[in-house]
Enzyme design. Structure first.
Site, PDB file in Angstrom:
ATOM      1  N   ASP A  54      37.644  31.179  36.476  1.00  0.00           N
ATOM      2  CA  ASP A  54      37.762  32.562  36.889  1.00  0.00           C
ATOM      3  C   ASP A  54      36.968  33.404  35.879  1.00  0.00           C
ATOM      4  OD1 ASP A  54      40.538  34.302  38.471  1.00  0.00           O
ATOM      5  OD2 ASP A  54      38.472  34.922  38.106  1.00  0.00           O
TER       6      ASP A  54
HETATM    7  C1  GLC Z   1      38.634  38.004  39.545  1.00  0.00           C
HETATM    8  C2  GLC Z   1      39.712  37.249  40.281  1.00  0.00           C
HETATM    9  C3  GLC Z   1      39.188  36.170  41.181  1.00  0.00           C
HETATM   10  C4  GLC Z   1      37.843  36.590  41.718  1.00  0.00           C
HETATM   11  C5  GLC Z   1      36.872  36.616  40.564  1.00  0.00           C
HETATM   12  C6  GLC Z   1      35.469  37.070  40.986  1.00  0.00           C
HETATM   13  O1  GLC Z   1      39.046  38.305  38.254  1.00  0.00           O
HETATM   14  O2  GLC Z   1      40.769  36.693  39.521  1.00  0.00           O
HETATM   15  O3  GLC Z   1      40.159  35.966  42.208  1.00  0.00           O
HETATM   16  O4  GLC Z   1      37.402  35.678  42.715  1.00  0.00           O
HETATM   17  O5  GLC Z   1      37.337  37.435  39.493  1.00  0.00           O
HETATM   18  O6  GLC Z   1      35.515  38.403  41.377  1.00  0.00           O
END
Ligand code: GLC
Length: 728
Positions: free
Chosen positions: A263
């Site tokens: 993430d």
């Molecule tokens: C965010 C979220 C994740 C998302 C990623 C890209 O922090 O936790 O669900 O897909 O970053 O935006």
């Protein structure tokens, strides 16, 4: 390099041969380059792309992606294309209900179509890969991200998560209107302590395997091309550096061939967790754990080569990571068609997409209360007051994770009712309060005056979109701002109040219920929320939604999920309201509160319709079943009302005695059944005995002989009961 020098471009070669041929031609730096995903491309990244040091971008506008892709394919040494990701969670320009709302439909076909439409629109914008479905089991309505989950039950989340994977990826992920899915957030993110986002999750192995892992495994088996590790630590080990969940369970035990992306900066955040002392250690832990692609942070780029040379990483881990990224790119057809097809903006918000979103919103709404006020009879109406901050809030009705939505594209309830009600009906509208959080009550007077003049009040209350989603957890779950006061002021006029609630989570509705004749829960219903609500309020459709998550009486009940264990002293109400001076003796010593109910206000699976469904004659083909066998159960369902309607018939079981305490109820299957007025149908289920198995805390799977109960009905408190025995 000529095509001859790039044999991996030969489409006739088997996939794995194409991957290995390319991998063997790559330098260490180029392999590590595939392990980095960049956000916000700036000019300096052109050179990184040219040198093969970036494998992926996220949130890149279409024109910038085309430019970067041309550099990657035509100017880098090996011509490895970029894969572009973006959060297309419940639609791109045509927004479907938030996933929690879609889950209330209990309809995999509807959910699959929504994902397919999202893929069509996203791919038209040049996107190859979405970071969805989110299948985190969510039992805590304080958690802002419950909005993007599929609720509290593993079977429901598994079925609908698979439907999303199939919708996004289609039969061929390389098709121009397919995109790669990304199952997230692996794993246990929804168990964040206190419902506070990013917080610790403490989950025993048995609970991890019986509750939190099943939706991920189902999506892996459905062919999801990628997974995303999470922010939370699981039992003290951050999930973005957790070899047990990633390398052992996902990649080895499940033999998952897809790619794992971290993430956003979740790798370097292991320093904050106290699990890595610096970025180098963070990189080492994540690569060793099996995270293949680093989202946004740069620890792999900066340290992977040095760690390898220092003997702190195995070459095979880097090869495996690069291999999985390349494999996804080959499966997506990016080596064969790296450039986006010509733009087709006419696909955005096209009529078939809007109608599908309308159907999804209609199926997602849950009727929680109805004293007969619904459906409205337009012919009997002369004046209707439409009041509330969510009656005409296009940007809010689409909910969280709607980055490409435009408020003006939404069709609001006010606009839809203006179109749907006969022109003879006078419509008055006022927001009552400026926004859902506002404590400004100066708008009350106008709203009250409109209510007094109306035959019925349609009140649209709830949460603005900002109050749910990532990092937007709430400690108080009643209506925000002055909305409760507005509701009570409107109810005090004595007029019939029909309350529609838009929210990204279960709210505490206990204070609301006495003041409304009917309550329709719309979640955040998406672009077509207005027409869907108009169809339901005016009786063109009967509500059919069922709750994918329990609604607590008060915050103190949380977690209030249905599939709890019985405890040694099952809750009773004997000790409720003890008179002063009651001697301390073991009367009513049980797992309940002395100052509040222990049962949720509305249970998982609950939802009313405009008809009355009657269940009778629950029948088991046999009261004994062996391992490998099938429990065959059926029940007669009758539509005893005057409207056609759809019921989601649910089948629950309970393992009465086992080597691990088991939930008092577990959903094992469900079917949506549409019946005409007066129609009766036998609804039959076949439940393989294997689905009665469970894992213990040593990750050992058990299928134990013994006594079971089985229920079939319209929610998790249904009473139509049978018993059967699993024989050794
Ligand atoms: C965010 C979220 C994740 C998302 C990623 C890209 O922090 O936790 O669900 O897909 O970053 O935006």
């Amino acid at each position: 390099m000529t095509a001859l020098q790039r044999p991996w471009l030969n489409k006739q070669l088997p996939l794995e041969e194409r991957v290995e041929t390319l991998l063997s031609a790559m330098t260490l730096e180029e392999k590590i380059g595939q392990m980095w995903q960049v956000h916000d491309p700036k000019d300096q990244h052109d050179q990184n792309v040219r040198e093969g040091r970036i494998g992926s971008f996220l949130n890149v506008p279409r024109d910038q992606l085309a430019r970067l892709q041309r550099i990657a394919v035509e100017e880098s040494r090996l011509g490895v294309p970029i894969v572009a990701g973006r959060d297309v969670i419940h639609g791109y320009r045509t927004l479907f209900p938030i996933p929690l709302g879609q889950a209330a439909s209990f309809n995999p076909e509807t959910v699959r179509l929504g994902a397919k439409i999202a893929a069509r629109e996203a791919s038209a914008a040049g996107i190859h890969w979405t970071f969805a479905p989110m299948v985190d089991i969510s039992r805590d309505p304080r958690w802002g991200r419950i909005a993007e989950s599929l609720g509290e039950d593993p079977v429901l989340a598994s079925r609908l998560g698979v439907a999303m994977v199939e919708g996004f990826q289609g039969d061929d992920p390389a098709a121009p209107d397919s995109i790669a899915a990304c199952v997230k957030h692996y794993v246990g993110y929804g168990a964040a302590e206190g419902g506070r986002d990013y917080n610790t999750a403490l989950i025993p192995e048995s609970e991890l395997r019986n509750v939190y892992l099943p939706p991920f495994r189902a999506c892996a088996e459905a062919g999801a091309l990628s997974f995303m590790s999470a922010f939370n630590d699981l039992n003290g080990v951050p999930t973005s550096g957790n070899p047990h969940t990633i390398r052992n369970i996902l990649k080895t035990e499940w033999n998952y061939p897809g790619m794992v992306v971290s993430d956003w900066c979740s790798i370097t955040e292991m320093i904050n967790h106290g699990y890595a002392c610096d970025e180098a250690e963070a990189a080492q832990r994540s690569i060793a754990a099996g995270v293949d692609l680093e989202m946004v942070s740069e620890s792999y780029r900066n340290h992977a080569a040095g760690l390898l040379r220092a003997g702190k990483l195995r070459q095979e881990w880097i090869d495996d990571a690069a291999r999985r990224v390349l494999r996804m790119k080959f499966v997506l057809g990016l080596f064969d068609n790296p450039y986006p097809a010509p733009a087709t903006p006419e696909i955005f918000l096209c009529e078939p997409h809007l109608q599908a979103a309308r159907r999804a919103a209609t199926e997602s709404c849950v009727l929680l209360k109805n004293n007969g006020a619904l459906p409205l009879s337009p012919s009997g109406l002369k004046r209707v007051a439409i009041i509330g901050p969510l009656a005409n809030a296009g940007a809010d009705q689409v909910g969280c994770w709607a980055m490409d939505a435009r408020g003006e594209d939404s069709q609001t309830p006010l606009a839809a009712l203006r179109q749907s009600l006969p022109s003879t009906v006078v419509l008055d509208y006022s927001p009552g309060v400026p926004s859902s959080r506002s404590v400004d009550t100066t708008g009350f007077a106008e709203a009250i005056a409109q209510a007094r003049a109306a035959d019925v009040v349609l009140l649209f209350l709830g949460e603005e979109a900002l109050l749910s989603g990532e990092a937007h957890s709430r400690a108080f779950l009643t209506l925000p701002g002055s909305q409760q006061q507005l509701l009570e002021a409107i109810a005090a006029t004595g007029k019939t109040v029909v309350l529609v609630i838009m929210a990204g989570r279960p709210l505490v509705l206990t204070p609301v219920l006495p003041h409304a004749s009917a309550v329709l829960y719309a979640w955040h219903p998406g672009t077509m929320g207005g027409p869907a609500l108009a169809d339901l309020l005016l009786g063109k459709e009967s509500p059919s939604g069922k709750l994918p998550v329990s609604f607590p009486v008060m915050e103190g009940q949380i977690p209030a999920y249905y599939n709890k264990r019985n405890t040694g002293r099952p809750p009773s109400d004997e000790s409720r309201g003890l008179p002063q001076g009651t001697p301390l003796d073991p009367v009513g010593f049980s797992a309940n509160y002395i100052d509040g109910d222990h049962l949720p206000l509305f249970p998982f699976g609950f939802g009313l319709s405009y008809t009355r469904f009657e269940y009778q004659n629950l029948t088991l083909k046999s009261s004994d079943v062996r391992a490998g066998g099938v429990i065959e159960a059926s029940i007669e369902l009758r539509n005893a009302g005057s409207m056609p309607a759809t019921e989601t018939v649910q089948l629950y079981v309970r393992d009465l005695f086992a080597s691990l305490t088991r939930p008092v109820r577990e959903l094992k299957d469900f079917q949506r059944v549409t019946l005409a007025p007066g129609e009766t149908r036998v609804v039959a289920f076949k439940l393989p005995a294997e689905q009665l198995a469970f894992y213990d805390n040593e990750a050992k799977r058990h299928l134990e002989a013994g006594d079971f109960k089985l229920w079939i009905g319209g929610d998790s408190r249904c009473t139509n009961e049978a018993a059967f025995r699993l024989l050794a």
